[in-house]
Design a protein around this motif. Structure first.
Motif, PDB file in Angstrom:
ATOM      1  N   PRO A 298       5.404   9.127  -7.886  1.00 19.32           N
ATOM      2  CA  PRO A 298       6.602   8.790  -5.974  1.00 19.32           C
ATOM      3  C   PRO A 298       4.910   7.969  -5.208  1.00 19.32           C
ATOM      4  CG  PRO A 298       6.023  11.108  -6.674  1.00 19.32           C
ATOM      5  CD  PRO A 298       5.375  10.807  -7.784  1.00 19.32           C
ATOM      6  N   GLY A 299       5.402   8.098  -4.536  1.00 18.44           N
ATOM      7  CA  GLY A 299       4.725   6.869  -3.429  1.00 18.44           C
ATOM      8  C   GLY A 299       5.387   6.781  -1.881  1.00 18.44           C
ATOM      9  N   THR A 300       4.490   6.904  -1.233  1.00 17.97           N
ATOM     10  CA  THR A 300       4.854   7.044   0.278  1.00 17.97           C
ATOM     11  C   THR A 300       4.646   5.073   0.538  1.00 17.97           C
ATOM     12  OG1 THR A 300       5.357   8.718   1.158  1.00 17.97           O
ATOM     13  CG2 THR A 300       5.673   7.286   2.851  1.00 17.97           C
ATOM     14  N   ARG A 301       5.429   4.284   0.934  1.00 19.44           N
ATOM     15  CA  ARG A 301       4.636   2.662   0.980  1.00 19.44           C
ATOM     16  C   ARG A 301       4.753   2.870   2.757  1.00 19.44           C
ATOM     17  NH1 ARG A 301       8.211  -2.698   1.929  1.00 19.44           N
ATOM     18  NH2 ARG A 301       6.203  -4.188   1.774  1.00 19.44           N
ATOM     19  N   LEU A 302       3.456   2.333   2.946  1.00 20.00           N
ATOM     20  CA  LEU A 302       2.648   2.110   4.241  1.00 20.00           C
ATOM     21  C   LEU A 302       2.554   0.740   4.861  1.00 20.00           C
ATOM     22  CD1 LEU A 302      -0.420   4.830   3.507  1.00 20.00           C
ATOM     23  CD2 LEU A 302       2.418   5.205   4.191  1.00 20.00           C
ATOM     24  N   ALA A 303       2.380  -0.481   3.727  1.00 20.21           N
ATOM     25  CA  ALA A 303       2.465  -1.012   4.202  1.00 20.21           C
ATOM     26  C   ALA A 303       2.941  -2.339   3.449  1.00 20.21           C
ATOM     27  CB  ALA A 303       1.263  -1.656   4.885  1.00 20.21           C
ATOM     28  N   ASP A 304       3.319  -3.693   3.695  1.00 22.56           N
ATOM     29  CA  ASP A 304       3.644  -4.573   2.520  1.00 22.56           C
ATOM     30  C   ASP A 304       2.170  -5.478   1.961  1.00 22.56           C
ATOM     31  OD1 ASP A 304       2.857  -6.617   4.238  1.00 22.56           O
ATOM     32  OD2 ASP A 304       4.213  -6.442   5.313  1.00 22.56           O
ATOM     33  N   ALA A 305       2.147  -6.465   0.952  1.00 22.32           N
ATOM     34  CA  ALA A 305       1.649  -6.528  -0.281  1.00 22.32           C
ATOM     35  C   ALA A 305       0.687  -7.631   1.404  1.00 22.32           C
ATOM     36  CB  ALA A 305       1.850  -7.681  -1.017  1.00 22.32           C
ATOM     37  N   ALA A 306       0.557  -8.182   1.965  1.00 24.28           N
ATOM     38  CA  ALA A 306      -0.274  -9.127   2.824  1.00 24.28           C
ATOM     39  C   ALA A 306      -1.058  -8.143   3.594  1.00 24.28           C
ATOM     40  CB  ALA A 306       1.014 -10.514   2.820  1.00 24.28           C
ATOM     41  N   THR A 307       0.024  -7.266   3.932  1.00 22.82           N
ATOM     42  CA  THR A 307      -0.986  -6.749   4.743  1.00 22.82           C
ATOM     43  C   THR A 307      -2.259  -5.453   4.268  1.00 22.82           C
ATOM     44  OG1 THR A 307       0.908  -6.704   6.557  1.00 22.82           O
ATOM     45  CG2 THR A 307      -0.487  -4.885   6.816  1.00 22.82           C
TER      46      THR A 307
ATOM     47  N   LEU B 129       1.006  -1.142   0.188  1.00 20.38           N
ATOM     48  CA  LEU B 129       0.243  -0.236   0.005  1.00 20.38           C
ATOM     49  C   LEU B 129       0.630   1.119   0.820  1.00 20.38           C
ATOM     50  CD1 LEU B 129      -2.840   1.108   0.471  1.00 20.38           C
ATOM     51  CD2 LEU B 129      -2.269   1.162   2.966  1.00 20.38           C
ATOM     52  N   HIS B 130       0.702   1.812  -1.017  1.00 19.23           N
ATOM     53  CA  HIS B 130       1.377   3.596  -0.866  1.00 19.23           C
ATOM     54  C   HIS B 130       0.630   5.153  -0.769  1.00 19.23           C
ATOM     55  CE1 HIS B 130       5.000   1.437  -2.869  1.00 19.23           C
ATOM     56  NE2 HIS B 130       3.852   0.209  -3.073  1.00 19.23           N
ATOM     57  N   ALA B 131       1.246   5.692  -0.104  1.00 24.73           N
ATOM     58  CA  ALA B 131       0.464   7.088   0.013  1.00 24.73           C
ATOM     59  C   ALA B 131       1.100   7.781  -1.589  1.00 24.73           C
ATOM     60  CB  ALA B 131       0.095   7.742   1.260  1.00 24.73           C
ATOM     61  N   VAL B 132       0.276   8.411  -2.912  1.00 28.51           N
ATOM     62  CA  VAL B 132       0.424   8.827  -3.019  1.00 28.51           C
ATOM     63  C   VAL B 132       0.094  10.531  -3.222  1.00 28.51           C
ATOM     64  CG1 VAL B 132       1.209   9.198  -5.886  1.00 28.51           C
ATOM     65  CG2 VAL B 132       1.097   6.903  -4.665  1.00 28.51           C
ATOM     66  N   PRO B 133       0.351  11.433  -3.339  1.00 29.26           N
ATOM     67  CA  PRO B 133      -0.646  13.001  -3.426  1.00 29.26           C
ATOM     68  C   PRO B 133      -1.010  12.917  -4.639  1.00 29.26           C
ATOM     69  CG  PRO B 133       1.684  13.267  -3.127  1.00 29.26           C
ATOM     70  CD  PRO B 133       1.898  11.992  -3.655  1.00 29.26           C
ATOM     71  N   ALA B 134      -2.592  14.015  -4.863  1.00 28.93           N
ATOM     72  CA  ALA B 134      -2.829  13.781  -5.768  1.00 28.93           C
ATOM     73  C   ALA B 134      -2.420  14.797  -7.374  1.00 28.93           C
ATOM     74  CB  ALA B 134      -4.243  14.499  -5.306  1.00 28.93           C
ATOM     75  N   GLU B 135      -1.686  15.281  -6.647  1.00 32.49           N
ATOM     76  CA  GLU B 135      -1.094  16.239  -7.909  1.00 32.49           C
ATOM     77  C   GLU B 135      -0.159  15.018  -8.256  1.00 32.49           C
ATOM     78  OE1 GLU B 135       1.776  17.218  -3.891  1.00 32.49           O
ATOM     79  OE2 GLU B 135      -0.793  17.290  -4.378  1.00 32.49           O
ATOM     80  N   ALA B 136       0.472  14.402  -7.757  1.00 33.36           N
ATOM     81  CA  ALA B 136       1.351  13.456  -9.084  1.00 33.36           C
ATOM     82  C   ALA B 136       0.343  12.277 -10.029  1.00 33.36           C
ATOM     83  CB  ALA B 136       2.339  12.465  -8.241  1.00 33.36           C
TER      84      ALA B 136
END
Length: 370
Positions: free
Chosen positions: A208-217, A177-184
């Motif tokens: 670009p995104g900030t990774r918040l969790a691995d795939a399984a989580t 899971l990644h958090a991505v700014p809307a402008e990107a």
């Protein structure tokens, strides 16, 4: 021994309802919603901030230690009932319910996740998941987005609700899971049935995104969030049905034919009585789903599936009756009945169709397929 299900509203829930209803009556009248829908940009950012920050609705599901109200699904269900009554064009279901539940399914002690939850709870940030609105609990989760390995995301997600109102989008990629700014991101508006909840195609081209969790989580968090959102969507559908019933009764009392109120005709009385019974049973189903989610009941998946299988059809039928029993004016753009019909039809596809949830009920009850 299983605790009894409490279908009644508490005093706190009624106070919350009163505050939300008063706000919507003042700031989200049907004429205002229609006017905003005509522009193609229905969102009311000021209304969202007041609802989220001043009333505190944005943080109902967020724990107090993370800046939220530490309430629960029953309170969020009350808010969604009122938003359904007003077909309010605010990203509450996607942002304050679905996105929050996804984040709560991740490691909330991680700085990035905790910071997002605090900003959402304070009403300062709108965060929505970049997943199709039609994605249902129990359905296979898609992987349309690829992580190139250097933190850049590429892919396309269709039918994302409320993406245009978001500051940050939660993107499920093959690495997590990644958090991505809307402008990107690149957003391409889709033609929605529901004018108050626009859809968009989200395109990521090296975003670009900030990774918040691995795939399984991330997959587990999204699966749990879809269940909660589907359960609370039943409360929005209940609000739609209640408004349609109330407005239809009011119209038939005031409208006369052959020097008699339309509501005095026996055939119309029967239709309204059947609709009232449907709405009453929908209220019980929606409240049961909210209570099961709030208490973490082991049968919550079954209760949610029952609520969706029933409330979805009730909302659509109530909206159809509203349009038909209003006569010619119910078919016009000037009357808000069409907004409720479109929201009800769109909600019947959101987070799983009636057929999907009936299939889940059959699976949970171990009923063989025909």
């Amino acid at each position: 021994m299983t605790a009894p299900v409490d279908l009644l509203y508490s005093e706190t829930e009624e106070e919350l309802r009163s505050a939300v209803r008063s706000l919507l009556a003042d700031r989200c009248a049907p004429a205002d919603v229609l006017a905003r829908a005509e522009t193609g940009d229905p969102y009311d950012a000021a209304l969202s901030r007041t609802l989220g920050a001043d009333i505190g609705a944005a943080g109902l599901l967020v724990p107090e230690k993370l800046g939220g109200a530490g309430a629960g699904h029953r309170e969020a269900a009350v808010v969604l009932e009122e938003l359904g009554r007003a077909v309010a064009p605010v990203p509450y279901l996607t942002g304050s319910v679905l996105a929050v539940e996804i984040l709560l399914g991740c490691d909330t002690t991680a700085p990035d996740t905790a910071a997002l939850l605090r900003e959402i709870a304070a009403g300062r940030l709108t965060c929505v998941p970049a997943v199709p609105l039609t994605l249902a609990p129990g359905a296979p989760l898609p992987h349309p987005v690829h992580d190139t390995g250097d933190g850049l995301l590429t892919g396309t997600v269709t039918s994302v609700a409320d993406a245009r109102a978001a500051d940050v989008l939660l993107v499920l990629a093959d690495t997590g899971l990644h958090a991505v700014p809307a402008e990107a991101l690149t957003l391409t508006p889709a033609v929605p049935l529901d004018l108050t909840r626009p859809l968009a195609r989200v395109t990521l081209d090296g975003a670009p995104g900030t990774r918040l969790a691995d795939a399984a989580t991330a997959r587990a968090a999204l699966a749990g969030a879809l269940l909660s959102a589907a359960g609370l969507l039943a409360s929005e559908q209940l609000g739609i049905a209640e408004w349609c019933l109330t407005e239809t009764v009011t119209h038939l009392r005031a409208r006369h034919q052959f020097n008699r109120p339309l509501g005095s005709f026996q055939a119309l009385k029967h239709r309204l009585a059947r609709l009232w019974l449907d709405v009453a049973s929908a209220r019980a189903a929606a409240r049961a789903a909210a209570d099961a989610l709030a208490t973490g009941a082991p049968d919550a998946p079954l209760t949610v599936a029952v609520a969706q299988a029933h409330c979805s059809g009730v909302a659509v039928r109530a909206a159809e009756e509203c349009v038909q029993l209003h006569g010619g004016i119910g078919m016009t753009w000037e009357h808000p009945a069409h907004l409720y019909l479109k929201r009800a039809k769109a909600d019947s596809l959101a987070l799983g169709t009636t057929g999907h949830h009936r299939g889940l009920v059959a699976d949970f009850a171990e009923l063989p397929a025909p």
